[in-house]
Structures are given as C-alpha cells and as structure tokens.
Design a protein around this motif. Structure first.
Motif, short mmCIF file in Angstrom:
data_model
loop_
_atom_site.label_atom_id
_atom_site.label_comp_id
_atom_site.label_asym_id
_atom_site.label_seq_id
_atom_site.Cartn_x
_atom_site.Cartn_y
_atom_site.Cartn_z
N THR A 1 0.81 -1.22 0.00
CA THR A 1 0.00 0.00 0.00
C THR A 1 0.84 1.27 0.00
O THR A 1 0.37 2.32 -0.42
N ASP A 2 2.10 1.18 0.45
CA ASP A 2 2.97 2.37 0.43
C ASP A 2 3.64 2.57 -0.93
O ASP A 2 4.45 3.48 -1.10
N GLY A 3 3.31 1.72 -1.90
CA GLY A 3 3.88 1.83 -3.24
C GLY A 3 5.12 0.99 -3.47
O GLY A 3 5.60 0.88 -4.59
N THR A 4 5.65 0.37 -2.43
CA THR A 4 6.82 -0.49 -2.57
C THR A 4 6.47 -1.68 -3.46
O THR A 4 5.47 -2.35 -3.25
N LYS A 5 7.32 -1.93 -4.47
CA LYS A 5 7.10 -3.03 -5.40
C LYS A 5 8.31 -3.95 -5.37
O LYS A 5 9.44 -3.49 -5.39
N PRO B 1 14.91 -4.41 -13.42
CA PRO B 1 16.07 -3.53 -13.35
C PRO B 1 16.06 -2.63 -12.12
O PRO B 1 17.10 -2.19 -11.66
N TYR B 2 14.88 -2.38 -11.57
CA TYR B 2 14.78 -1.49 -10.42
C TYR B 2 15.02 -2.20 -9.09
O TYR B 2 15.05 -1.58 -8.05
N GLU B 3 15.22 -3.51 -9.11
CA GLU B 3 15.29 -4.28 -7.89
C GLU B 3 16.36 -3.80 -6.91
O GLU B 3 16.09 -3.62 -5.73
N ARG B 4 17.57 -3.58 -7.38
CA ARG B 4 18.67 -3.17 -6.50
C ARG B 4 18.40 -1.82 -5.86
O ARG B 4 18.58 -1.63 -4.66
N ASP B 5 17.92 -0.86 -6.64
CA ASP B 5 17.62 0.48 -6.10
C ASP B 5 16.48 0.42 -5.08
O ASP B 5 16.53 1.08 -4.05
N MET B 6 15.45 -0.36 -5.38
CA MET B 6 14.31 -0.48 -4.46
C MET B 6 14.73 -1.12 -3.15
O MET B 6 14.32 -0.69 -2.08
N LEU B 7 15.57 -2.15 -3.21
CA LEU B 7 16.03 -2.82 -2.00
C LEU B 7 16.83 -1.86 -1.14
O LEU B 7 16.63 -1.79 0.08
N ALA B 8 17.72 -1.09 -1.74
CA ALA B 8 18.52 -0.11 -0.99
C ALA B 8 17.62 0.94 -0.34
O ALA B 8 17.82 1.31 0.83
N ALA B 9 16.61 1.40 -1.06
CA ALA B 9 15.68 2.41 -0.52
C ALA B 9 14.88 1.84 0.65
O ALA B 9 14.71 2.50 1.67
N ARG B 10 14.41 0.61 0.52
CA ARG B 10 13.64 -0.01 1.61
C ARG B 10 14.50 -0.19 2.85
O ARG B 10 14.06 0.07 3.96
N ARG B 11 15.73 -0.64 2.67
CA ARG B 11 16.63 -0.84 3.80
C ARG B 11 16.92 0.47 4.50
O ARG B 11 16.95 0.55 5.73
N ALA B 12 17.15 1.53 3.72
CA ALA B 12 17.45 2.85 4.29
C ALA B 12 16.26 3.36 5.11
O ALA B 12 16.46 4.05 6.10
#
Length: 144
Positions: A114-118, A129-140
């Motif tokens: 629901t927060d838009g995280t995919k 292709p966005y997987e690495r960037d999304m993972l870093a953002a979620r961890r941060a």
C-alpha cells in the motif's frame, strides 16, 4: 542393505523434483491478471512460496487466490521477508493466471504494498532492473 538404502533414498528425494514445473506447463502467459486484497495465508516453502489473497469480485463476493512466488531464499535476497506478508496485509499482485482458468491460481510477477513499494516476486532471474535500487531504498527506510 546398501542397495536397499540407496533405492529408498532415490524414491524419497524424487518426489520434490517431480513436483517442480516450468512456468509454461501451468500458467498462461497470455492471461495477465491483477489481484488485490488482504493476505489470508502464507506458505513459505520450497520450491515456491504461495501467498493466499482474498479478492473481492465485481458482485461483492470474495474468493481466495493462490499466488505462486519464488523460493523463500530468492525472496529473502530481494528483501522480502516472511514477516512482511502477515495475514491482513493488503497487497496488489500482478502476474499470470493458471492455464486452467477455472482455478483461482496465478504466478506472481510483482507484489506491491500500500505504500507503493514493489518487489519482483517471480521465481527466475532478478527480473527487474529497479530491484537493486528499491532494495537499498527499503533498507534505508527500515521497511519491508
């Protein structure tokens, strides 16, 4: 006795290998589907995880869909933990319906919170292709 033990081992371990399937054997690549609803059950098992989602149909009745995802290990490496998928969590899943359209089963490609995280939910390759960037953002942000 050694022969009997070896034969028994082959029979016991052959089951999981036979149970595994190729995407095209069970799912219809020409039948994309989007499912939204709360998680009602999670099966965090090999060779595929299964997320059960209660979906409200157009006539306001509900049905539970089983959504196949990658192995638990693959999903963990992508940043998706079991505790992110607790019953009641509202999700959207994009994927592909089973070839037998009478079944309420699908292969999940992406899961969106629901927060838009995919997160890529598929079972082969990194897939997105966005997987690495999304993972870093979620961890941060300390999120799932």
């Amino acid at each position: 006795m050694t022969f009997l033990g070896g034969a028994l081992t082959m029979v016991v371990t052959a089951g999981p290998a036979v149970a595994h399937h190729a995407f095209g054997a069970e799912f219809d690549r020409d039948a994309p589907i989007r499912l939204q609803g709360p998680i009602v059950k999670l099966e965090w098992v090999n060779p595929h995880t299964w997320i059960h989602v209660e979906v409200t149909k157009e006539d306001s009745t509900t049905e539970v869909w089983m959504i196949e995802g990658g192995t638990p290990n693959v999903l963990l490496r992508r940043g998706l933990r079991r505790d992110c998928l607790t019953p009641g969590t509202e999700i959207i899943v994009d994927g592909y319906q089973a070839k037998d359209h009478s079944l309420t089963r699908a292969n999940g490609r992406d899961i969106t919170f629901t927060d838009g995280t995919k997160i890529f939910l598929g079972s082969s390759g990194t897939g997105a292709p966005y997987e690495r960037d999304m993972l870093a953002a979620r961890r941060a942000q300390g999120r799932c």
